[in-house]
Design a protein around this motif. Structure first.
Motif, PDB file in Angstrom:
ATOM      1  N   UNK A   1      12.354  21.165  62.732  1.00 54.54           N
ATOM      2  CA  UNK A   1      12.831  20.208  61.731  1.00 54.54           C
ATOM      3  C   UNK A   1      14.341  20.042  61.828  1.00 54.54           C
ATOM      4  N   UNK A   2      14.797  18.843  61.651  1.00 54.20           N
ATOM      5  CA  UNK A   2      16.217  18.544  61.720  1.00 54.20           C
ATOM      6  C   UNK A   2      16.815  18.665  60.325  1.00 54.20           C
ATOM      7  N   UNK A   3      18.039  19.139  60.264  1.00 56.48           N
ATOM      8  CA  UNK A   3      18.731  19.324  59.003  1.00 56.48           C
ATOM      9  C   UNK A   3      19.991  18.478  58.974  1.00 56.48           C
ATOM     10  N   UNK A   4      20.398  18.117  57.769  1.00 53.37           N
ATOM     11  CA  UNK A   4      21.651  17.421  57.574  1.00 53.37           C
ATOM     12  C   UNK A   4      22.372  18.028  56.389  1.00 53.37           C
ATOM     13  N   UNK A   5      23.659  17.797  56.330  1.00 48.87           N
ATOM     14  CA  UNK A   5      24.451  18.332  55.231  1.00 48.87           C
ATOM     15  C   UNK A   5      24.589  17.276  54.145  1.00 48.87           C
ATOM     16  N   UNK A   6      24.482  17.734  52.893  1.00 46.82           N
ATOM     17  CA  UNK A   6      24.645  16.877  51.736  1.00 46.82           C
ATOM     18  C   UNK A   6      25.686  17.534  50.843  1.00 46.82           C
ATOM     19  N   UNK A   7      26.682  16.776  50.414  1.00 51.77           N
ATOM     20  CA  UNK A   7      27.749  17.322  49.581  1.00 51.77           C
ATOM     21  C   UNK A   7      27.504  16.918  48.135  1.00 51.77           C
ATOM     22  N   UNK A   8      27.470  17.905  47.247  1.00 53.78           N
ATOM     23  CA  UNK A   8      27.359  17.654  45.811  1.00 53.78           C
ATOM     24  C   UNK A   8      28.783  17.539  45.276  1.00 53.78           C
ATOM     25  N   UNK A   9      29.051  16.447  44.559  1.00 51.28           N
ATOM     26  CA  UNK A   9      30.409  16.202  44.055  1.00 51.28           C
ATOM     27  C   UNK A   9      30.452  16.354  42.533  1.00 51.28           C
ATOM     28  N   UNK A  10      31.658  16.470  42.016  1.00 54.95           N
ATOM     29  CA  UNK A  10      31.856  16.644  40.579  1.00 54.95           C
ATOM     30  C   UNK A  10      31.572  15.337  39.839  1.00 54.95           C
ATOM     31  N   UNK A  11      30.780  15.411  38.759  1.00 57.08           N
ATOM     32  CA  UNK A  11      30.485  14.199  37.994  1.00 57.08           C
ATOM     33  C   UNK A  11      31.603  13.815  37.023  1.00 57.08           C
TER      34      UNK A  11
ATOM     35  N   UNK B   1      35.254  29.551  41.447  1.00 57.04           N
ATOM     36  CA  UNK B   1      34.824  29.592  40.054  1.00 57.04           C
ATOM     37  C   UNK B   1      36.056  29.551  39.146  1.00 57.04           C
ATOM     38  N   UNK B   2      36.053  28.646  38.155  1.00 64.41           N
ATOM     39  CA  UNK B   2      37.164  28.532  37.213  1.00 64.41           C
ATOM     40  C   UNK B   2      38.239  27.544  37.647  1.00 64.41           C
ATOM     41  N   UNK B   3      38.120  26.950  38.812  1.00 63.40           N
ATOM     42  CA  UNK B   3      39.113  26.004  39.330  1.00 63.40           C
ATOM     43  C   UNK B   3      38.907  24.626  38.704  1.00 63.40           C
ATOM     44  N   UNK B   4      40.004  23.918  38.436  1.00 63.79           N
ATOM     45  CA  UNK B   4      39.913  22.568  37.884  1.00 63.79           C
ATOM     46  C   UNK B   4      39.618  21.575  38.998  1.00 63.79           C
ATOM     47  N   UNK B   5      38.756  20.603  38.688  1.00 66.05           N
ATOM     48  CA  UNK B   5      38.347  19.605  39.667  1.00 66.05           C
ATOM     49  C   UNK B   5      38.483  18.203  39.086  1.00 66.05           C
ATOM     50  N   UNK B   6      38.606  17.235  39.942  1.00 61.73           N
ATOM     51  CA  UNK B   6      38.661  15.819  39.581  1.00 61.73           C
ATOM     52  C   UNK B   6      37.274  15.203  39.766  1.00 61.73           C
ATOM     53  N   UNK B   7      37.104  14.003  39.260  1.00 62.20           N
ATOM     54  CA  UNK B   7      35.863  13.263  39.476  1.00 62.20           C
ATOM     55  C   UNK B   7      35.683  13.028  40.977  1.00 62.20           C
ATOM     56  N   UNK B   8      34.508  13.334  41.514  1.00 56.18           N
ATOM     57  CA  UNK B   8      34.198  13.095  42.920  1.00 56.18           C
ATOM     58  C   UNK B   8      34.638  14.207  43.859  1.00 56.18           C
ATOM     59  N   UNK B   9      35.200  15.292  43.332  1.00 58.27           N
ATOM     60  CA  UNK B   9      35.621  16.409  44.179  1.00 58.27           C
ATOM     61  C   UNK B   9      34.392  17.068  44.818  1.00 58.27           C
ATOM     62  N   UNK B  10      34.385  17.274  46.132  1.00 53.80           N
ATOM     63  CA  UNK B  10      33.260  17.978  46.756  1.00 53.80           C
ATOM     64  C   UNK B  10      33.180  19.414  46.225  1.00 53.80           C
ATOM     65  N   UNK B  11      31.992  19.809  45.757  1.00 50.55           N
ATOM     66  CA  UNK B  11      31.798  21.137  45.165  1.00 50.55           C
ATOM     67  C   UNK B  11      30.979  22.065  46.058  1.00 50.55           C
TER      68      UNK B  11
END
Length: 155
Positions: A70-80, A136-146
Motif C-alpha cells: 500500500x502506498x502512503x502519503x503525508x497529511x498535515x493537520x493545521x491549527x483551526x 506542547x504549550x506553544x502559541x500558534x496562528x491560524x493555519x499553522x502546521x501542527x
C-alpha cells in the motif's frame, strides 16, 4: 556413421544446452543434428524467448508488487484558530497522541486554548502520527502546521 554412434551424438545433444551440432566423419560424411526448440518461459533478457513475453511478465510482476504494497502519503493537520497548542487538557492527563500513534478519522489529536476556551483539533483521516511539529504549550496562528499524519492513498 553407425546407428549406435548416432544415438551417442543425440544423447550428447540432449544432455547439454547445445541446440545444434554438425559432425564430419573421417570419410567426409556430414551429419547435422538440431534439437527441436521447446517454448520455455525464462526471465533472462538474452534467452530465445520472445521479448514481448518477457516485458509482459515484468509488467505483471510490477503490478503485483504495487498492489501488495500500500502506498502512503503525508497529511498535515493545521491549527483551526489562534491560541495555545495543547497535547492534553492538563498535566495530570496523558497526551491525546504521540509520534507513532495510530488514530482514526475524527479522533481528537490536540486542543487549542484561547481565553480559557478550548477548541478540539480533530483528525480528518485515519493514519499514523508521523511527527508533531509544535511543542506542547506553544502559541500558534491560524493555519499553522501542527501534526503530520501518514495515511494510505485512496482512502
Amino acid at each position: 556413421v553407425t546407428i549406435d554412434e548416432l544415438k551417442k551424438y543425440i544423447e550428447f545433444l540432449n544432455s547439454t544446452d547445445i541446440e545444434e551440432i554438425e559432425i564430419e566423419t573421417p570419410e567426409g560424411e556430414k551429419i547435422f543434428l538440431k534439437r527441436e526448440k521447446k517454448e520455455t518461459t525464462s526471465l533472462l533478457p538474452n534467452s530465445n524467448v520472445k521479448e514481448g513475453l518477457f516485458s509482459e511478465k515484468q509488467e505483471v510482476l510490477n503490478k503485483e508488487v504495487k498492489e501488495e504494497k500500500p502506498m502512503f502519503e503525508e497529511l498535515v493537520i493545521t491549527s483551526p484558530m489562534v491560541g495555545k497548542f495543547l497535547l492534553s487538557v492538563s498535566q495530570d492527563h496523558p497526551p491525546f497522541v504521540m509520534e507513532g500513534t495510530y488514530i482514526k478519522q475524527g479522533q481528537k489529536v490536540a486542543v487549542i486554548e484561547t481565553m480559557k476556551i478550548l477548541r478540539d483539533v480533530l483528525s480528518p483521516k485515519e493514519g499514523v502520527v508521523k511527527k508533531i511539529l509544535v511543542k506542547d504549550g506553544e502559541f500558534v496562528e491560524y493555519g499553522t502546521p501542527l501534526i503530520v499524519l501518514e495515511v494510505k492513498t485512496g482512502e
